[in-house]
Design a protein around this motif. Structure first.
Motif, mmCIF file in Angstrom:
data_model
loop_
_atom_site.group_PDB
_atom_site.id
_atom_site.type_symbol
_atom_site.label_atom_id
_atom_site.label_comp_id
_atom_site.label_asym_id
_atom_site.label_seq_id
_atom_site.Cartn_x
_atom_site.Cartn_y
_atom_site.Cartn_z
ATOM 1 N N LEU A 112 0.912 -1.068 -0.006
ATOM 2 C CA LEU A 112 0.021 0.031 -0.063
ATOM 3 C C LEU A 112 0.838 1.148 0.065
ATOM 4 N N ALA A 113 1.849 1.365 0.737
ATOM 5 C CA ALA A 113 3.009 2.500 0.818
ATOM 6 C C ALA A 113 3.615 2.743 -0.554
ATOM 7 N N LEU A 114 3.848 1.687 -1.179
ATOM 8 C CA LEU A 114 4.512 1.768 -2.403
ATOM 9 C C LEU A 114 3.587 2.328 -3.389
ATOM 10 N N LEU A 137 7.011 -9.635 -2.826
ATOM 11 C CA LEU A 137 5.625 -9.464 -2.657
ATOM 12 C C LEU A 137 4.636 -10.361 -3.356
ATOM 13 N N ALA A 138 5.222 -10.889 -4.523
ATOM 14 C CA ALA A 138 4.243 -11.833 -5.169
ATOM 15 C C ALA A 138 3.846 -13.114 -4.354
ATOM 16 N N ASP A 139 4.661 -13.499 -3.473
ATOM 17 C CA ASP A 139 4.395 -14.945 -2.773
ATOM 18 C C ASP A 139 2.929 -14.621 -1.864
ATOM 19 N N ALA A 140 2.886 -13.326 -1.783
ATOM 20 C CA ALA A 140 1.546 -12.968 -0.942
ATOM 21 C C ALA A 140 0.214 -13.173 -1.990
ATOM 22 N N LEU A 141 0.385 -13.510 -3.062
ATOM 23 C CA LEU A 141 -0.682 -13.530 -4.011
ATOM 24 C C LEU A 141 -1.291 -15.127 -3.770
ATOM 25 N N THR A 142 -0.562 -16.011 -3.615
ATOM 26 C CA THR A 142 -1.073 -17.464 -3.470
ATOM 27 C C THR A 142 -0.870 -17.796 -1.942
ATOM 28 N N ALA A 143 -0.228 -16.976 -1.081
ATOM 29 C CA ALA A 143 -0.142 -17.648 0.295
ATOM 30 C C ALA A 143 -1.516 -17.729 0.926
ATOM 31 N N GLU A 144 -1.797 -18.723 1.871
ATOM 32 C CA GLU A 144 -3.136 -19.038 2.356
ATOM 33 C C GLU A 144 -3.363 -18.111 3.642
ATOM 34 N N ALA A 145 -4.241 -17.258 3.681
ATOM 35 C CA ALA A 145 -4.493 -16.333 4.847
ATOM 36 C C ALA A 145 -5.329 -16.924 5.736
ATOM 37 N N TRP A 146 -5.308 -16.595 6.927
ATOM 38 C CA TRP A 146 -6.066 -16.966 7.865
ATOM 39 C C TRP A 146 -7.604 -16.197 7.527
ATOM 40 N N PRO A 147 -8.920 -17.227 7.827
ATOM 41 C CA PRO A 147 -10.132 -16.879 7.345
ATOM 42 C C PRO A 147 -10.534 -15.607 8.175
ATOM 43 N N CYS A 148 -10.165 -14.340 7.846
ATOM 44 C CA CYS A 148 -10.474 -13.306 8.512
ATOM 45 C C CYS A 148 -10.066 -12.046 7.770
ATOM 46 N N VAL A 157 -1.790 -6.489 -1.935
ATOM 47 C CA VAL A 157 -0.626 -6.832 -2.677
ATOM 48 C C VAL A 157 -0.818 -6.801 -4.248
ATOM 49 N N GLY A 158 -2.004 -7.634 -4.368
ATOM 50 C CA GLY A 158 -2.302 -7.828 -5.830
ATOM 51 C C GLY A 158 -2.751 -6.517 -6.600
ATOM 52 N N GLY A 159 -3.364 -5.757 -5.658
ATOM 53 C CA GLY A 159 -3.877 -4.341 -6.242
ATOM 54 C C GLY A 159 -2.416 -3.517 -6.605
ATOM 55 N N PHE A 160 -1.626 -3.584 -5.853
ATOM 56 C CA PHE A 160 -0.091 -2.714 -6.214
ATOM 57 C C PHE A 160 0.285 -3.566 -7.296
ATOM 58 N N GLY A 165 2.103 -3.647 -13.511
ATOM 59 C CA GLY A 165 2.243 -4.307 -14.381
ATOM 60 C C GLY A 165 3.050 -5.583 -14.161
ATOM 61 N N TYR A 166 3.008 -6.240 -12.920
ATOM 62 C CA TYR A 166 3.728 -7.578 -12.708
ATOM 63 C C TYR A 166 2.646 -8.497 -12.156
ATOM 64 N N GLU A 167 2.818 -9.680 -13.063
ATOM 65 C CA GLU A 167 2.119 -10.949 -12.856
ATOM 66 C C GLU A 167 0.401 -10.448 -12.702
ATOM 67 N N ALA A 168 0.263 -9.764 -13.840
ATOM 68 C CA ALA A 168 -1.070 -8.857 -13.899
ATOM 69 C C ALA A 168 -2.397 -9.797 -13.826
ATOM 70 N N ALA A 169 -2.245 -10.966 -14.265
ATOM 71 C CA ALA A 169 -3.423 -11.961 -14.100
ATOM 72 C C ALA A 169 -3.547 -12.576 -12.780
ATOM 73 N N ALA A 170 -2.120 -13.009 -12.317
ATOM 74 C CA ALA A 170 -2.382 -13.577 -10.858
ATOM 75 C C ALA A 170 -2.535 -12.510 -9.671
ATOM 76 N N SER A 171 -2.321 -11.270 -10.090
ATOM 77 C CA SER A 171 -2.799 -10.109 -9.045
ATOM 78 C C SER A 171 -3.954 -9.936 -9.168
ATOM 79 N N ARG A 172 -4.801 -10.006 -10.224
ATOM 80 C CA ARG A 172 -6.075 -9.541 -10.528
ATOM 81 C C ARG A 172 -6.828 -11.079 -9.857
ATOM 82 N N LYS A 173 -6.591 -11.938 -10.107
ATOM 83 C CA LYS A 173 -7.066 -13.375 -9.335
ATOM 84 C C LYS A 173 -7.114 -13.190 -7.764
#
Length: 606
Positions: A112-114, A137-148, A157-160, A165-173
């Protein structure tokens, strides 16, 4: 912390202006700077405490959360230091982002800061640093989050990453997946639960609303903003009532050490145009909260935010609280994204809800009742619908306020047979003056149904205990003592030959009685027989009050309570108002259903 002189003309309530917020941000950033390591990728603040994530993660937390403050402040000199830290951190200093790990949380703050400072920070980095940072940062796109609320960190992270333009499809997903997952927790009227169950607290504002609305705003996505913006606006209509006249936020829920992060949704509404609050009220509430904490020891003599509420206080901490955790208070500086000529900064402050009028306000989604008195500016929250999956004193008590803290003596509780637990809370509704709920007690063997009715500072609390054997002791406690306030608890009626009023060494008032004996009532008298789990319910009615008025009217004169046939509660207020409430006496009781209507005056018996 040295702040500018108060500006009484523009800010008659707090004295604070944009210059005060800027000075506070600068002071916090300057105080944190010496605690960066040589790489400037880790910030290790003093103290022996280590969170359950470990010291390395705690150091990353220090970087990420102070970077967020620097991003809101937009000081390019300060951001240069964080650019150095980013280069080193992504070169192997920082831990990897893994499933349900704390670095996932901090990645969201960094992303968010970036995104907020792209031109002044991200675009000036060497391409190799940008690639390393994006890959980390891209590891956050697929890391499992706590359900909250954690489901929103991959969204952020995906929005940034999509924006650069980095891994746009995975970020959007990742964005779509996270937003879809939080949808199951939206319960209407601007309220989310923080995951499954009924966890209602400040995470609504500084997480559940903040991340989706900021993402939609930064992406200029009108479709998303049309969904999340009105939800934020609806939430703020309730949220504004959670601040006392002294600026104190409600003392309820987890992560209270984030303090003035409570102001983030106020600023967010102004930033995006989705708020029911006027510019002057927005700034008055936000500045009031900042001033409240700065004047009460939130910052130590080194200029660092402490782990606590006013000063250091371990009672408000969780296992995930590390030395840098309080710096999520950085979210409170979101208002600095508004330009200096924005009307929120230029308008004259206006009073908040707690200063305008006495009010009793039902909040349907969390099943809360808010009780506000403008004579002393106190706000009380009667909790009849919020609980954590485990016992937590900041979720499970019957009431909270802007001036008291949950006590070890179990304030605002019904203690059946020595067991203070309150689990399995079932909301039974909230109306104009009342709220009600049912919960299990005595290790699950008993059930307590509670009704609270409020007017002014007075509360009538009625408790129906079922399933407890005859002779079971029942202790009902009132408000915890606090400096500058008066706490009172008086018996009205109950099962027991006589109710006893007690005060423990801490000053906590309580009333005790026993189940299964005669009902002492005003007016008509009913009977309740002894017995086991199938016996008639036991009824206990008390008057309670929390007030900062120096000479309040005697509590017993504010309302007359009559219990008729041990199930109808008739109230006659000193101002002439009258109410009738029907108390539940358990399943199978013919003609006595579990409902809590606020009857019109004409239905009150003559």
């Amino acid at each position: 912390m040295h702040l500018p002189p108060p500006a009484a003309d523009r800010s008659p309530y707090t004295g604070y202006t944009r210059a005060h917020w800027e000075s506070a941000a600068d002071a916090l950033l300057a105080a944190a700077a010496p605690y960066a390591d040589r790489s400037r990728a880790l910030y290790h603040f003093p103290g022996d405490r280590v969170s359950w994530a470990g010291r390395l993660s705690d150091g990353l937390e220090g970087y990420a959360r102070t970077l967020l403050l620097a991003a809101f402040r937009r000081d390019e000199t300060v951001l240069e230091r964080y650019a150095e830290g980013l280069a080193a951190g992504t070169a192997g200093v920082w831990p990897r982002i893994e499933d349900r790990g704390q670095p996932l949380v901090e990645a969201a703050s960094i992303a968010l800061a970036l995104r907020l400072t792209r031109e002044s920070l991200w675009d000036r980095l060497d391409d190799a640093v940008r690639q390393r940072a994006a890959a980390w940062l891209a590891d956050a796109l697929t890391a499992e989050a706590w359900p909250c609320n954690w489901e929103l960190f991959p969204v952020t992270v995906g929005g940034f990453l999509e924006s650069v333009g980095y891994e746009a499809a995975a970020s959007r997903k990742a964005v779509e997946r996270g937003l879809e997952r939080i949808e199951r927790w939206y319960v209407g009227d601007g309220w989310y639960t923080d995951g499954d169950g009924r966890k209602f607290d400040y995470y609504n504002g500084w997480a559940m609303h903040l991340y989706p609305v900021v993402h939609a705003w930064l992406a200029d996505d009108s479709d998303l903003l049309s969904v999340y913006g009105p939800r934020l606006s609806a939430h703020l209509a309730d949220y504004a009532r959670l601040f006392g006249a002294d600026g104190a936020p409600m003392h309820q829920g987890r992560s209270l050490t984030y303090r003035f992060a409570t102001t983030a949704p106020l600023w967010l509404g102004a930033l995006t145009g989705h708020t029911p609050l006027s510019p002057g009220e927005t700034r008055r509430l936000a500045s009031g909260a900042l001033r409240y904490f700065l004047e009460r020891g939130a910052v130590d003599d080194r200029g660092l935010l402490t782990l606590g509420w006013h000063g250091p206080d371990e009672r408000v901490l969780q296992g995930y609280s590390g030395p840098a955790s309080p710096y999520w208070a950085s979210k409170g500086f979101l208002g600095l994204l508004l330009p200096p000529d924005h009307e929120v900064w230029t308008a004259t402050e206006e009073p908040g809800p707690a200063e305008r009028e006495d009010a009793v306000t039902p909040l349907t989604a969390p099943n809360w009742l808010l009780q506000t008195t403008c004579s002393d500016g106190l706000v009380r929250l009667h909790n009849h619908g919020s609980e954590d999956v485990r016992y937590d004193p900041y979720y499970t008590r019957l009431a909270y306020s802007t001036v008291t803290t949950p006590s070890a003596s179990y304030d605002n509780s019904v203690i059946v047979g020595g067991d203070p637990g309150r689990t399995g809370i079932v909301p039974l509704g909230a109306g104009t003056t009342w709220a009600a709920s049912r919960h299990t007690a005595a290790g699950g063997t008993a059930e307590v149904t509670t009704l609270v009715v409020a007017s002014g500072a007075t509360e009538i609390r009625a408790h129906v205990v079922t399933g407890a054997p005859a002779g079971t002791p029942v202790r009902i406690t009132g408000w915890a003592p606090a400096e500058g306030v008066r706490t009172e608890l008086l018996p009205v009626t109950g099962i027991g030959a006589e109710l006893t009023v007690e005060t423990d060494p801490s000053g906590l008032p309580s009333v005790t009685g026993r189940t299964g004996e005669a009902v002492a009532v005003t007016g008509r008298t009913g009977e309740a027989s002894g017995g086991g789990a199938g016996a008639d319910p036991a009824l206990f009615v008390t008057l309670a009050r929390l007030t900062a008025e120096p000479e309040p009217a005697p509590l017993e004169r504010t309302v007359t309570v009559e219990v008729c046939e041990a199930h109808e509660l008739h109230l006659s207020w000193s101002d002439g108002g009258r109410e009738c409430h029907l108390l539940p006496l358990g399943p199978g009781r013919e003609g006595k259903t579990c409902r809590f209507p606020s009857s019109p005056a004409e239905e009150f018996p003559a």
